[in-house]
Scaffold this motif. Structure first.
Motif, PDB file in Angstrom:
ATOM      1  N   LYS A 198      10.956 -27.410  12.683  1.00  0.00           N
ATOM      2  CA  LYS A 198       9.821 -26.675  13.241  1.00  0.00           C
ATOM      3  C   LYS A 198       8.571 -26.946  12.421  1.00  0.00           C
ATOM      4  O   LYS A 198       8.651 -27.374  11.287  1.00  0.00           O
ATOM      5  CB  LYS A 198      10.138 -25.181  13.250  1.00  0.00           C
ATOM      6  N   GLY A 199       7.441 -26.643  13.018  1.00  0.00           N
ATOM      7  CA  GLY A 199       6.180 -26.829  12.317  1.00  0.00           C
ATOM      8  C   GLY A 199       5.584 -28.200  12.609  1.00  0.00           C
ATOM      9  O   GLY A 199       6.271 -29.086  13.107  1.00  0.00           O
ATOM     10  N   LYS A 200       4.311 -28.332  12.291  1.00  0.00           N
ATOM     11  CA  LYS A 200       3.626 -29.589  12.590  1.00  0.00           C
ATOM     12  C   LYS A 200       3.284 -30.362  11.330  1.00  0.00           C
ATOM     13  O   LYS A 200       3.048 -29.786  10.283  1.00  0.00           O
ATOM     14  CB  LYS A 200       2.328 -29.299  13.356  1.00  0.00           C
ATOM     15  N   ILE A 201       3.257 -31.669  11.482  1.00  0.00           N
ATOM     16  CA  ILE A 201       2.824 -32.534  10.389  1.00  0.00           C
ATOM     17  C   ILE A 201       1.302 -32.556  10.425  1.00  0.00           C
ATOM     18  O   ILE A 201       0.699 -32.709  11.484  1.00  0.00           O
ATOM     19  CB  ILE A 201       3.389 -33.965  10.559  1.00  0.00           C
ATOM     20  N   GLU A 202       0.703 -32.388   9.267  1.00  0.00           N
ATOM     21  CA  GLU A 202      -0.761 -32.394   9.203  1.00  0.00           C
ATOM     22  C   GLU A 202      -1.298 -33.745   9.678  1.00  0.00           C
ATOM     23  O   GLU A 202      -0.744 -34.793   9.369  1.00  0.00           O
ATOM     24  CB  GLU A 202      -1.225 -32.133   7.768  1.00  0.00           C
ATOM     25  N   THR A 203      -2.389 -33.696  10.407  1.00  0.00           N
ATOM     26  CA  THR A 203      -2.995 -34.900  10.963  1.00  0.00           C
ATOM     27  C   THR A 203      -3.318 -35.923   9.885  1.00  0.00           C
ATOM     28  O   THR A 203      -3.146 -37.122  10.094  1.00  0.00           O
ATOM     29  CB  THR A 203      -4.288 -34.547  11.743  1.00  0.00           C
ATOM     30  N   ARG A 204      -3.733 -35.463   8.718  1.00  0.00           N
ATOM     31  CA  ARG A 204      -4.088 -36.398   7.636  1.00  0.00           C
ATOM     32  C   ARG A 204      -2.900 -37.259   7.225  1.00  0.00           C
ATOM     33  O   ARG A 204      -3.074 -38.359   6.720  1.00  0.00           O
ATOM     34  CB  ARG A 204      -4.678 -35.673   6.434  1.00  0.00           C
ATOM     35  N   PHE A 205      -1.675 -36.775   7.428  1.00  0.00           N
ATOM     36  CA  PHE A 205      -0.489 -37.567   7.099  1.00  0.00           C
ATOM     37  C   PHE A 205       0.012 -38.340   8.325  1.00  0.00           C
ATOM     38  O   PHE A 205       0.497 -39.452   8.213  1.00  0.00           O
ATOM     39  CB  PHE A 205       0.635 -36.696   6.544  1.00  0.00           C
ATOM     40  N   LYS A 206      -0.109 -37.717   9.481  1.00  0.00           N
ATOM     41  CA  LYS A 206       0.391 -38.332  10.713  1.00  0.00           C
ATOM     42  C   LYS A 206      -0.305 -39.667  10.998  1.00  0.00           C
ATOM     43  O   LYS A 206       0.312 -40.621  11.447  1.00  0.00           O
ATOM     44  CB  LYS A 206       0.164 -37.367  11.884  1.00  0.00           C
ATOM     45  N   ASP A 207      -1.593 -39.713  10.729  1.00  0.00           N
ATOM     46  CA  ASP A 207      -2.374 -40.915  11.029  1.00  0.00           C
ATOM     47  C   ASP A 207      -2.724 -41.733   9.785  1.00  0.00           C
ATOM     48  O   ASP A 207      -3.552 -42.628   9.852  1.00  0.00           O
ATOM     49  CB  ASP A 207      -3.674 -40.507  11.757  1.00  0.00           C
ATOM     50  N   HIS A 208      -2.111 -41.421   8.670  1.00  0.00           N
ATOM     51  CA  HIS A 208      -2.434 -42.117   7.420  1.00  0.00           C
ATOM     52  C   HIS A 208      -1.857 -43.537   7.434  1.00  0.00           C
ATOM     53  O   HIS A 208      -0.707 -43.740   7.829  1.00  0.00           O
ATOM     54  CB  HIS A 208      -1.889 -41.330   6.231  1.00  0.00           C
ATOM     55  N   PRO A 209      -2.644 -44.541   7.003  1.00  0.00           N
ATOM     56  CA  PRO A 209      -2.166 -45.933   7.025  1.00  0.00           C
ATOM     57  C   PRO A 209      -0.965 -46.201   6.106  1.00  0.00           C
ATOM     58  O   PRO A 209      -0.237 -47.166   6.300  1.00  0.00           O
ATOM     59  CB  PRO A 209      -3.386 -46.755   6.572  1.00  0.00           C
ATOM     60  N   LYS A 210      -0.733 -45.337   5.128  1.00  0.00           N
ATOM     61  CA  LYS A 210       0.407 -45.545   4.217  1.00  0.00           C
ATOM     62  C   LYS A 210       1.643 -44.736   4.620  1.00  0.00           C
ATOM     63  O   LYS A 210       2.654 -44.760   3.926  1.00  0.00           O
ATOM     64  CB  LYS A 210      -0.002 -45.206   2.785  1.00  0.00           C
ATOM     65  N   VAL A 211       1.546 -43.995   5.711  1.00  0.00           N
ATOM     66  CA  VAL A 211       2.689 -43.218   6.191  1.00  0.00           C
ATOM     67  C   VAL A 211       3.232 -43.889   7.452  1.00  0.00           C
ATOM     68  O   VAL A 211       2.535 -44.036   8.446  1.00  0.00           O
ATOM     69  CB  VAL A 211       2.296 -41.752   6.494  1.00  0.00           C
ATOM     70  N   THR A 212       4.487 -44.322   7.385  1.00  0.00           N
ATOM     71  CA  THR A 212       5.117 -45.013   8.505  1.00  0.00           C
ATOM     72  C   THR A 212       6.291 -44.190   9.015  1.00  0.00           C
ATOM     73  O   THR A 212       7.222 -43.889   8.262  1.00  0.00           O
ATOM     74  CB  THR A 212       5.649 -46.403   8.062  1.00  0.00           C
ATOM     75  N   LYS A 213       6.219 -43.825  10.273  1.00  0.00           N
ATOM     76  CA  LYS A 213       7.338 -43.103  10.878  1.00  0.00           C
ATOM     77  C   LYS A 213       8.323 -44.148  11.388  1.00  0.00           C
ATOM     78  O   LYS A 213       7.954 -45.068  12.103  1.00  0.00           O
ATOM     79  CB  LYS A 213       6.840 -42.209  12.010  1.00  0.00           C
ATOM     80  N   ILE A 214       9.576 -44.012  10.993  1.00  0.00           N
ATOM     81  CA  ILE A 214      10.572 -44.996  11.409  1.00  0.00           C
ATOM     82  C   ILE A 214      11.434 -44.426  12.533  1.00  0.00           C
ATOM     83  O   ILE A 214      11.651 -43.219  12.615  1.00  0.00           O
ATOM     84  CB  ILE A 214      11.455 -45.450  10.223  1.00  0.00           C
ATOM     85  N   GLU A 215      11.891 -45.297  13.378  1.00  0.00           N
ATOM     86  CA  GLU A 215      12.709 -44.883  14.512  1.00  0.00           C
ATOM     87  C   GLU A 215      14.186 -44.968  14.152  1.00  0.00           C
ATOM     88  O   GLU A 215      14.958 -45.656  14.800  1.00  0.00           O
ATOM     89  CB  GLU A 215      12.389 -45.761  15.737  1.00  0.00           C
ATOM     90  N   ALA A 216      14.562 -44.280  13.098  1.00  0.00           N
ATOM     91  CA  ALA A 216      15.970 -44.249  12.678  1.00  0.00           C
ATOM     92  C   ALA A 216      16.711 -43.227  13.528  1.00  0.00           C
ATOM     93  O   ALA A 216      16.100 -42.332  14.107  1.00  0.00           O
ATOM     94  CB  ALA A 216      16.058 -43.879  11.205  1.00  0.00           C
ATOM     95  N   PRO A 217      18.037 -43.361  13.595  1.00  0.00           N
ATOM     96  CA  PRO A 217      18.818 -42.340  14.310  1.00  0.00           C
ATOM     97  C   PRO A 217      18.607 -40.973  13.673  1.00  0.00           C
ATOM     98  O   PRO A 217      18.479 -40.869  12.459  1.00  0.00           O
ATOM     99  CB  PRO A 217      20.272 -42.796  14.116  1.00  0.00           C
ATOM    100  N   ILE A 218      18.556 -39.929  14.482  1.00  0.00           N
ATOM    101  CA  ILE A 218      18.416 -38.573  13.948  1.00  0.00           C
ATOM    102  C   ILE A 218      19.794 -38.120  13.470  1.00  0.00           C
ATOM    103  O   ILE A 218      20.747 -38.088  14.230  1.00  0.00           O
ATOM    104  CB  ILE A 218      17.842 -37.595  15.001  1.00  0.00           C
ATOM    105  N   MET A 219      19.866 -37.825  12.183  1.00  0.00           N
ATOM    106  CA  MET A 219      21.139 -37.422  11.579  1.00  0.00           C
ATOM    107  C   MET A 219      21.020 -35.980  11.104  1.00  0.00           C
ATOM    108  O   MET A 219      20.472 -35.724  10.044  1.00  0.00           O
ATOM    109  CB  MET A 219      21.479 -38.339  10.398  1.00  0.00           C
TER     110      MET A 219
END
Length: 193
Positions: free
Chosen positions: A135-156
């Motif tokens: 729950k909760g939201k990721i702050e926009t400053r991290f969501k769109d940060h060039p050094k933060v990469t969201k990976i499409e790994a399986p949800i475990m």
């Protein structure tokens, strides 16, 4: 070489941890993933937390068949309480030719702004974020940060807490642990009390 640092107590390490780490080692630009075993804080009493070396042994057993995954006791020698920024600084000095990145769950990214010197970490290191149902939201400053990469790994959604409680209740959790880890946990009678 680019090394992803996966921090945790790994009490115990389970197939979810391995799946995420292996996914990063195989499907991203990370060459190796180091499981950084967080030491038991001398200032806290937590009876369910196994000894540092027992947890390191589990990580060693879990990763020994994987060339891109390895255990790390790097934090055992650092003063406590320790902060991630100190570990990163120490590693960068010890391995100046390596590039270190952080691996964390989406839930940890939500509180990342509370970490000591988080701006400095972001300035010098990439962060790879794996999905979690939280729950909760990721702050926009991290969501769109060039050094933060969201990976499409399986949800475990498997937790060490669930595994410990299940062992204590006498449940068969063997499929949730790497075989060598299950053998060690069973042999040592961990988490049964």
């Amino acid at each position: 070489m680019k090394v992803g640092l996966y921090f945790g107590t790994f009490n115990p390490i389970h197939v979810g941890h391995l799946t995420i780490a292996n996914h990063l080692a195989e499907y991203s630009d990370i060459d190796q993933v180091w499981f950084v075993v967080t030491p038991h804080s001398p200032f806290k009493t937590k009876s369910s937390l196994l000894d540092n070396n027992q947890r390191l042994e589990m990580v060693f057993r879990a990763t020994k068949d994987y060339t891109k995954l390895r255990p790390s006791d790097i934090e055992f020698g650092l003063s406590q309480p320790n902060y991630t920024i100190n570990t990163l600084t120490y590693l960068q000095e010890k391995f100046p030719d390596y590039e270190f990145a952080l691996i964390m769950g989406e839930d940890n990214l939500k509180s990342f702004h509370k970490w000591k010197n988080y701006e400095l970490i972001l300035e010098h290191h990439h962060i790879y974020v794996y999905p979690r149902i939280s729950k909760g939201k990721i702050e926009t400053r991290f969501k769109d940060h060039p050094k933060v990469t969201k990976i499409e790994a399986p949800i475990m959604e498997l937790s060490s807490t669930f595994i410990r409680k299940s062992i204590k209740a006498g449940k068969n959790i063997r499929p949730m642990l790497p075989e060598h880890v299950w053998e060690y946990v069973d042999e040592m009678n961990f988490y049964k009390k």
